[in-house]
Write a protein that holds these residues in place. Structure first.
Motif, short mmCIF file in Angstrom:
data_model
loop_
_atom_site.label_atom_id
_atom_site.label_comp_id
_atom_site.label_asym_id
_atom_site.label_seq_id
_atom_site.Cartn_x
_atom_site.Cartn_y
_atom_site.Cartn_z
N GLY A 93 -0.63 -2.30 -2.74
CA GLY A 93 0.48 -2.46 -3.38
C GLY A 93 1.64 -2.96 -2.55
N THR A 94 1.53 -3.57 -1.59
CA THR A 94 2.43 -4.30 -0.82
C THR A 94 3.15 -5.53 -1.26
N SER A 95 2.47 -6.16 -2.26
CA SER A 95 2.99 -7.50 -2.59
C SER A 95 2.35 -7.82 -3.90
N GLY A 96 2.73 -8.90 -4.60
CA GLY A 96 2.46 -9.33 -5.79
C GLY A 96 2.03 -8.32 -7.05
N ILE A 97 0.85 -8.30 -7.62
CA ILE A 97 0.49 -7.64 -8.96
C ILE A 97 0.37 -6.05 -8.43
N GLY A 98 0.30 -5.69 -7.24
CA GLY A 98 0.13 -4.40 -6.88
C GLY A 98 1.33 -3.70 -6.84
N LEU A 99 2.33 -4.89 -6.11
CA LEU A 99 3.67 -4.04 -5.90
C LEU A 99 4.23 -3.95 -7.29
N ALA A 100 4.15 -4.65 -8.04
CA ALA A 100 4.77 -4.85 -9.60
C ALA A 100 4.17 -3.65 -10.19
N THR A 101 3.07 -3.50 -10.14
CA THR A 101 2.18 -2.28 -11.05
C THR A 101 2.72 -0.92 -10.29
N ALA A 102 2.90 -0.60 -8.98
CA ALA A 102 3.47 0.41 -8.42
C ALA A 102 4.66 0.62 -8.86
N VAL A 132 6.59 8.03 -4.99
CA VAL A 132 5.94 7.13 -4.37
C VAL A 132 5.27 7.52 -3.15
N ASN A 133 4.07 7.66 -2.69
CA ASN A 133 3.57 8.10 -1.43
C ASN A 133 3.08 6.89 -1.04
N LEU A 134 2.82 6.86 0.46
CA LEU A 134 2.09 5.63 1.04
C LEU A 134 1.00 6.25 1.79
N VAL A 135 -0.16 5.80 1.91
CA VAL A 135 -1.29 6.13 2.68
C VAL A 135 -1.79 5.06 3.35
N GLU A 136 -2.17 5.24 4.68
CA GLU A 136 -2.61 3.91 5.37
C GLU A 136 -3.99 3.75 5.04
N CYS A 137 -4.26 2.65 4.88
CA CYS A 137 -5.94 2.23 4.39
C CYS A 137 -6.13 0.88 4.52
N ASP A 138 -6.99 0.18 5.67
CA ASP A 138 -7.40 -0.82 5.87
C ASP A 138 -8.79 -1.04 5.31
N ALA A 160 -6.32 -4.38 -4.54
CA ALA A 160 -6.25 -5.31 -3.25
C ALA A 160 -7.18 -6.36 -3.16
N GLY A 161 -6.83 -7.46 -2.75
CA GLY A 161 -7.83 -8.61 -2.76
C GLY A 161 -7.62 -9.68 -1.70
N VAL A 162 -8.37 -10.39 -1.44
CA VAL A 162 -8.07 -11.61 -0.30
C VAL A 162 -8.74 -12.89 -0.79
N LEU A 200 -2.26 2.93 -1.39
CA LEU A 200 -2.99 2.63 -0.16
C LEU A 200 -2.83 1.36 0.45
N CYS A 201 -2.08 1.38 1.68
CA CYS A 201 -1.86 0.01 2.26
C CYS A 201 -1.93 -0.23 3.65
N ARG A 202 -2.49 -1.41 4.31
CA ARG A 202 -3.00 -1.42 5.38
C ARG A 202 -2.21 -1.21 6.53
N ARG A 203 -0.83 -1.48 6.58
CA ARG A 203 0.23 -1.30 7.51
C ARG A 203 1.19 -0.61 6.78
N THR A 204 1.57 0.82 7.09
CA THR A 204 2.60 1.29 6.64
C THR A 204 4.05 0.87 7.22
N GLY A 205 3.65 0.22 8.21
CA GLY A 205 5.13 -0.37 8.76
C GLY A 205 5.36 -1.65 8.54
#
Ligand code: NAP
Length: 275
Positions: A14-23, A57-63, A91-93, A36-41
């Motif tokens: 949810g840190t960018s793109g479609i995920g951020l817009a959806t959140a 909105v809660n953040l949980v670290e998840c790589d 999430a996707g790469v 769930l985002c890989r770097r909470t900082g």
């Protein structure tokens, strides 16, 4: 699934793109969102944290490139949430070069597919408890794509486009088995292709591809709005359903192969250590 107000939504990437817009759209509609985002900082995580003015909105670290991190994140979500009404495996790469994770797995396959397979299974009881949960797998067109079961890790040949396409086919195939595991609970598994969307996904790929997306791509906000429109409607009969933007489409090719779905499920279970 009707109104999102008060619903528990979990989304990866949810840190960018479609995920951020959806959140953001989900928080605006009153959902209780866990990202769930890989770097909470990171900068992206700070943008997410700013969404707290809109709602919960809660953040949980998840790589997703580390299976142990997915397990830890799933535990945190399960501890916090008695039910999960909506899980968006977003999430996707796109990785130009083949890379292996610390788990010894090809990275695109792991991040895009295998970690979402693991997450969905670890949250299965929470999804069942919601009674009419929705799981959304963020995919791409897969009609002409085939999985090579002898080379799931793309050791013999690798290109970022085919590695990504195969990971998306894996998400579609696994959606069918996941839906079976959720059957009788009113849950539905949806595969959503947002169309071409201007996002960070294409950074570092090819200049031509990026230029094309800049011209023809939709905005992440449009992609998020389309997804929420699909979720607001009653889900079509049968699961998984495949949507291209807002339109339901029949699946074709290997994506309809029940034997391939079972084989992939078994291999995936072994790869994540379920058996
Ligand atoms: N854009 C399109 O045209 C298009 C078309 C079809 C399908 N899709 C799919 O839509 C989904 C969202 O893509 P997007 O276009 O919004 O791309 P994006 O802007 O690049 O967003 C990708 C998200 O995935 C996260 N991510 C990447 N690797 C991760 C990891 N190891 N662990 C946890 N999170 C990780 C990123 O987090 P970081 O901030 O940490 O990097 C980011 O939040 C993807 O699954 C993509 O394949 C997109």
């Amino acid at each position: 699934m009707g109104s999102m107000r008060g619903k528990v939504a979990v989304i990866t990437g949810g840190t960018s793109g479609i995920g951020l817009a959806t959140a953001s759209a989900l928080a605006r509609q009153g959902a209780r969102v866990t990202v769930l985002c890989r770097r909470t900082g990171s900068d992206g995580a700070r943008k997410l944290a700013a969404l707290k003015v809109l709602g919960e909105v809660n953040l949980v670290e998840c790589d997703l490139g580390r299976l142990a991190s997915v397990r830890a994140a799933a535990r945190q979500v399960a501890d916090r949430c008695g039910v999960v009404h909506l899980l968006v495996n977003n999430a996707g790469v796109f990785l130009r070069e083949r890379a292996e994770s610390a788990d010894g797995l090809e990275m695109t396959f792991q991040v895009n597919y295998l970690s979402h397979f693991l997450l969905s299974n670890l949250l299965l009881d929470r999804l069942k408890a919601a009674r009419d949960a929705r799981v959304v797998n963020m995919v791409a067109p897969v009609d002409s794509i085939r999985l090579d079961f002898d080379d799931l890790m793309s050791k013999r040949s690798y290109s970022f486009l085919s590695a990504s396409a195969r990971s998306k086919l894996a998400l579609v195939l696994s959606a069918r088995r996941l839906a079976e595991r959720l059957s009788g609970t009113g849950a539905q598994v949806l595969c959503y292709y947002p169309g071409l969307v201007r996002s960070g996904l294409f950074e570092g790929t090819s200049r031509v591809l990026k230029a094309l997306i800049d011209v023809v791509g939709a905005t992440p906000a449009q992609a998020a709005a389309n997804l929420l429109a699909i979720l607001a409607e009653a889900a079509p009969a049968g699961s998984p359903a495949f949507f291209e933007r807002t339109r339901a489409r029949p699946l074709k090719g290997m994506a309809t192969d029940a034997e391939a779905a079972s084989r992939l499920w078994e291999m995936s279970s072994r790869l994540v250590g379920f058996t």
